[in-house]
Design a protein around this motif. Structure first.
Motif, PDB file in Angstrom:
ATOM      1  N   UNK A  20      42.687  33.924  30.971  1.00  0.00           N
ATOM      2  CA  UNK A  20      42.359  35.340  31.128  1.00  0.00           C
ATOM      3  C   UNK A  20      42.110  35.682  32.594  1.00  0.00           C
ATOM      4  N   UNK A  21      41.350  34.858  33.282  1.00  0.00           N
ATOM      5  CA  UNK A  21      41.089  35.088  34.698  1.00  0.00           C
ATOM      6  C   UNK A  21      42.387  35.066  35.486  1.00  0.00           C
ATOM      7  N   UNK A  22      43.241  34.085  35.218  1.00  0.00           N
ATOM      8  CA  UNK A  22      44.527  33.986  35.922  1.00  0.00           C
ATOM      9  C   UNK A  22      45.371  35.242  35.689  1.00  0.00           C
ATOM     10  N   UNK A  23      45.414  35.718  34.457  1.00  0.00           N
ATOM     11  CA  UNK A  23      46.186  36.928  34.156  1.00  0.00           C
ATOM     12  C   UNK A  23      45.644  38.139  34.904  1.00  0.00           C
ATOM     13  N   UNK A  24      44.329  38.267  34.972  1.00  0.00           N
ATOM     14  CA  UNK A  24      43.726  39.435  35.614  1.00  0.00           C
ATOM     15  C   UNK A  24      43.963  39.456  37.123  1.00  0.00           C
ATOM     16  N   UNK A  25      43.717  38.354  37.797  1.00  0.00           N
ATOM     17  CA  UNK A  25      43.825  38.368  39.264  1.00  0.00           C
ATOM     18  C   UNK A  25      45.271  38.304  39.755  1.00  0.00           C
ATOM     19  N   UNK A  26      46.195  37.880  38.907  1.00  0.00           N
ATOM     20  CA  UNK A  26      47.597  37.824  39.337  1.00  0.00           C
ATOM     21  C   UNK A  26      48.372  39.094  39.013  1.00  0.00           C
ATOM     22  N   UNK A  27      47.765  40.012  38.285  1.00  0.00           N
ATOM     23  CA  UNK A  27      48.440  41.246  37.886  1.00  0.00           C
ATOM     24  C   UNK A  27      48.597  42.211  39.057  1.00  0.00           C
ATOM     25  N   UNK A  28      49.835  42.551  39.377  1.00  0.00           N
ATOM     26  CA  UNK A  28      50.093  43.510  40.467  1.00  0.00           C
ATOM     27  C   UNK A  28      49.564  44.894  40.106  1.00  0.00           C
ATOM     28  N   UNK A  29      49.674  45.256  38.836  1.00  0.00           N
ATOM     29  CA  UNK A  29      49.202  46.573  38.400  1.00  0.00           C
ATOM     30  C   UNK A  29      47.684  46.689  38.532  1.00  0.00           C
ATOM     31  N   UNK A  30      46.969  45.648  38.120  1.00  0.00           N
ATOM     32  CA  UNK A  30      45.511  45.684  38.217  1.00  0.00           C
ATOM     33  C   UNK A  30      45.044  45.606  39.671  1.00  0.00           C
ATOM     34  N   UNK A  31      45.815  44.968  40.533  1.00  0.00           N
ATOM     35  CA  UNK A  31      45.444  44.861  41.938  1.00  0.00           C
ATOM     36  C   UNK A  31      45.508  46.217  42.642  1.00  0.00           C
ATOM     37  N   UNK A  32      46.201  47.178  42.047  1.00  0.00           N
ATOM     38  CA  UNK A  32      46.261  48.525  42.612  1.00  0.00           C
ATOM     39  C   UNK A  32      45.026  49.354  42.251  1.00  0.00           C
ATOM     40  N   UNK A  33      44.186  48.827  41.364  1.00  0.00           N
ATOM     41  CA  UNK A  33      42.965  49.517  40.941  1.00  0.00           C
ATOM     42  C   UNK A  33      41.752  48.933  41.645  1.00  0.00           C
ATOM     43  N   UNK A  34      40.654  49.637  41.570  1.00  0.00           N
ATOM     44  CA  UNK A  34      39.370  49.118  42.030  1.00  0.00           C
ATOM     45  C   UNK A  34      38.818  48.280  40.875  1.00  0.00           C
ATOM     46  N   UNK A  35      39.196  46.995  40.847  1.00  0.00           N
ATOM     47  CA  UNK A  35      38.911  46.113  39.714  1.00  0.00           C
ATOM     48  C   UNK A  35      37.657  45.293  39.946  1.00  0.00           C
ATOM     49  N   UNK A  36      36.781  45.295  38.943  1.00  0.00           N
ATOM     50  CA  UNK A  36      35.596  44.444  38.933  1.00  0.00           C
ATOM     51  C   UNK A  36      35.669  43.572  37.683  1.00  0.00           C
ATOM     52  N   UNK A  37      35.502  42.265  37.886  1.00  0.00           N
ATOM     53  CA  UNK A  37      35.530  41.316  36.780  1.00  0.00           C
ATOM     54  C   UNK A  37      34.166  40.648  36.693  1.00  0.00           C
ATOM     55  N   UNK A  38      33.538  40.752  35.539  1.00  0.00           N
ATOM     56  CA  UNK A  38      32.234  40.137  35.317  1.00  0.00           C
ATOM     57  C   UNK A  38      32.398  38.968  34.358  1.00  0.00           C
ATOM     58  N   UNK A  39      32.066  37.771  34.820  1.00  0.00           N
ATOM     59  CA  UNK A  39      32.147  36.569  34.004  1.00  0.00           C
ATOM     60  C   UNK A  39      30.770  36.311  33.404  1.00  0.00           C
TER      61      UNK A  39
END
Length: 70
Positions: A20-39
């Motif tokens: 899940x972490x790998x999918x989130x940080x490698x996504x080009x679409x999500x990288x265009x957003x102000x993304x916050x990931x809380x583990x």
């Protein structure tokens, strides 16, 4: 810029957390957003391991995501 917060409950899991972490940080679409990931995990050592893994992946993919662990 649109803001997106994602909380991963049980993030210390090797099977669920890593993928899940790998999918989130490698996504080009999500990288265009102000993304916050809380583990989040109750197992501190597993959480710490995944937090380090997430930071390594973030650097590798040059992601703008903010990552926190609790």
């Amino acid at each position: 810029m649109k803001k997106l917060k994602i909380v991963l409950m049980g993030a210390g899991s090797n099977s669920f957390g890593r993928g899940t972490i790998a999918d989130l940080v490698s996504s080009k679409e999500l990288n265009e957003l102000d993304l916050e990931i809380f583990l989040v995990d109750i197992d501190k050592s597993a959480l710490d391991r995944m937090f380090k893994f997430a930071k390594m992946l973030k650097d590798y993919h040059k992601s703008n995501a903010k990552i926190e662990a609790t």
